[in-house]
Design a protein around this motif. Sequence first.
Motif: not given
Length: 436
Positions: A88-107
């Motif tokens: 997880t480099d810095k750019e990938t980390l932004e993808c992680v935060k975006d994806a995890a946040g989206s999934v959390r909101c969906h649940i």
Amino acid sequence: MVLSHHESIGLFRSSAPYINAHRGKTFVLMFGGEAIEDDNFPNIIQDIALLSSLGVRLVLVHGARPQIDQRVALRKTEARFSHDVRITDKETLECVKDAAGSVRCHIEALLTMGLPNSPMHGAHIRVCTGNLVVAKPMGVLDGIDFENTGQVRRIDTTGINDHLNDGSIVLLSPMGYSSTGEVFNLSHEDVATQAAIALEADKLVVFSNYSGIFRKDGKLIRTIERNLLEQLHRDDELMTEPTVIRALTTSVAAGIPRAHCVSYETDGALLQELFTRDGAGSLVMENHYEQLREATIDDVGGILNLIKPLEESGVLVKRSRERLENEIHQFIVIERDGMIIACAALYLYPDDGSAELACVATHSDYRGKNRGERILDEVRERAIAAGIQRLFVLTTVTGHWFLDQGFKAADVDALPAQKKELYNFQRKSKVYTLDL
């Protein structure tokens, strides 16, 4: 499948012991991003809401690998892995935060839904999340810097328990935070197992694309002890995902009483696993939950219920409660989830060097699974330990089974004198013997 009125009532009544047993217990539920994308996931959410309404303390841990992959592809960022772990480099980390946040909101949205005429109408579920997982960097392994990929350092059990005590469901994402303000991408397997261990949870339930733990020959393993599961995993004998196997074995090894694996594709699998005796998936535990042991006075009622149908059909000679209470220590039973499902009695005739195997019974729902053989093996060992050289049995119906186990047909004259005097010539039971 449509259940009749009586079947529905019977199903509800049979689930009552589990409802009572699960109330107030802490369950950790682990599901990957693949489960969230499955068409059955809204049904799982409804079942989770039902568990919450029944007083189960729930901690949900979600993954997000496919959702992260989608965002990495959209950003045209290179996806890098080592040892099946994302770097997880810095750019990938932004993808992680975006994806995890989206999934959390969906649940959270699904758990909030309460439309009239829907299964969750009036549920009013509160979902809590936050900085409940403290993380540390994975560091450099084999010369590879994993950057913002991390591991769980600590679970905030006080914060989680505060939420659970308030009646909330706790939702944990595959992200953790450090005291230096950094964000780390975590494995949801690591988060789920460490949360279960830290909370001393009563169960870990892992959702898989398989309906449990499968051998490579396609056989579903219903119940298995941890050490055997670890051995099968080392020998590459399993089809189920390694992350699932690791979560199950790690949690049980750390003291979690029971870890379950169920399908996220099968509607109702979670409820069937938790509220029926045979479940819908696989159960992992330190020791087998079908316990073979010597009977106690508390087992008299269970044995009577087990043998009553066989007595009524004439397969077994009727025993009174008083006789059974007096002879209870001659009995061996198999107990499954609090129910006596098999039994046998061993009566010693030491002067003759023989012993009688009697009252062999297995519940009709549990025949054909070698339980009779397990009891016979235990009887044989106990008889040998007592200095017995020969077993004998009297039966009118099941002679073929005893022949399959190595017994041989014999005459009444082969019985000890004391037993021969009591032989019922009207019943005409056949005699079988087994040399030890």
